[in-house]
Write a protein that holds these residues in place. Structure first.
Motif, short mmCIF file in Angstrom:
data_model
loop_
_atom_site.label_atom_id
_atom_site.label_comp_id
_atom_site.label_asym_id
_atom_site.label_seq_id
_atom_site.Cartn_x
_atom_site.Cartn_y
_atom_site.Cartn_z
N HIS A 6 28.21 12.69 2.68
CA HIS A 6 27.99 11.52 3.51
C HIS A 6 27.40 11.98 4.83
O HIS A 6 27.83 12.97 5.41
N ARG A 54 21.25 6.68 -2.46
CA ARG A 54 22.38 6.59 -3.37
C ARG A 54 22.16 7.43 -4.63
O ARG A 54 23.11 7.91 -5.24
N ASP A 62 31.91 5.55 0.47
CA ASP A 62 31.60 4.55 1.49
C ASP A 62 32.61 4.50 2.62
O ASP A 62 32.27 4.16 3.75
#
Length: 354
Positions: A40, A62, A79
């Motif tokens: 991330h 993604r 997320d």
């Protein structure tokens, strides 16, 4: 052609993100490969803020299908927020490490990557329903469905392979068998031939007991198991020698006379390897149908967040991944050409390359 190399972040509270950050800060890397980080972007933005450095300008997506590969890329694997607490492993950092590894492994299996380089995990906090393994090596063997694999530590001056890996000391002797040594030696011979392009490798086999058993005075494993295995390998024409007492073997630098060393257990091989090649050593998983490398160190929680972790080992891991992918590709092309003429070469273990 530039190969696509996936990089897993490991435990975000260890030094994994830092050494990846330092690795990718050298833009010349893009001339060698297409690096794709699995994690991330917030992890690296937090790292840059705390260090007072500029954040890496990732191309974020993604899935790999949406990448253009013109700069370092990052695949978002979760997320929710991931609190970063350098030096303090958490359930959240363990889960993130697992998600990173699973996504990269899936893309590798799907042919979307040419290799992966795995940053260090915490073997305890990564444990979960999707990960019940003592380390990366065992997870990848199961994920890619191979019956056996080989942990091979490699540097410019030394290669060390293990008969037993992440096994408690009390269980080691029972797992040292003639069959186990022959299996691991076959994997080592195949890898030296295919992945390192050594036509006739010389391998030293270490003993299990002090002084390699002193002719049975300090244990019988050398006489009953290791020597018979070495004799079988020699009978097949392989340059395999031993067993050698481990302490004197490394102290006298006998390893310089061989292309690889086959150690009986983890610390027997890794302590001398890390003593001799800690900053540029690489952990390579031989026996997989894919290419996976990693730095030869752990999460280093004691220095995490201090900005002093060295990226040398992960850089060498990436270089080795590129080299092995290229060598395997060249071997596949050569084998295809020879098959057309009806001449199929054998690997050192005697198996046809298919």
């Amino acid at each position: 052609m530039k190969f696509r190399i996936g990089l897993t972040i490991g435990d975000a509270n260890g030094i994994g993100p830092e050494i990846i950050y330092k690795l990718l800060s050298d833009e010349r890397l893009l001339d060698l490969c297409t690096p794709i980080v699995y994690g991330h972007a917030d992890v690296f933005e937090t790292l840059a803020e705390r260090a007072g450095d500029a954040a890496i300008s990732f191309q974020v997506a993604r899935t790999t299908e949406h990448l253009e590969f013109k700069k370092p890329s990052l695949i978002t694997c979760w997320d929710e927020d991931l609190p970063i607490t350098p030096g303090q492993p958490t359930k959240a950092s363990g889960r993130a490490a697992l998600l990173s590894l699973q996504r990269a492994s899936a893309d590798l299996k799907a042919g979307l990557l040419d290799a992966i380089v795995t940053a260090p995990i915490d073997k305890e906090n990564i444990q979960a329903p999707g990960f019940n393994f003592p380390g990366h090596t065992e997870f990848l063997a199961a994920f890619f469905g191979v019956p056996d694999n080989l942990m091979l530590l490699t540097s410019d001056t030394l290669r060390v392979a293990l008969v037993t890996g992440h096994v408690p000391i009390r269980d080691i002797a029972s797992r040292i068998t003639v069959e186990a040594i022959l299996r691991k030696a076959a994997l080592l011979l195949d890898s030296l031939h295919l992945d390192f392009q050594i036509a006739k490798p010389r391998i030293a086999v270490l003993g299990l007991n002090p002084h390699a058993g002193d002719r049975g005075l300090i244990g019988k494993e050398e006489q009953d198991i290791i020597i018979p295995a070495v004799k079988q390998l020699k009978a097949k024409g392989h340059l395999v020698f031993g067993p050698y007492p481990a302490d004197g073997f490394f102290a006298n630098q006998q390893y310089t006379q061989f292309d690889a060393v086959l150690a009986m257990y983890h610390d027997q091989g890794l302590i001398p390897f890390k003593s001799l090649a800690f900053h540029d050593g690489v952990n390579f998983t031989a026996g997989l149908p894919v290419v996976r490398t990693s730095p030869d160190h752990g999460t280093a929680y004691d220095i995490a967040g201090q900005g002093i972790a060295r990226e040398d080992s992960i850089r060498q891991a990436l270089y080795l991944a590129i080299d092995v992918v290229r060598r395997r590709q060249e071997s596949t092309d050569l084998t295809a050409n020879r098959m057309e003429t009806g001449s199929l070469p054998k690997t050192p273990s005697g198996r046809s390359k298919r």
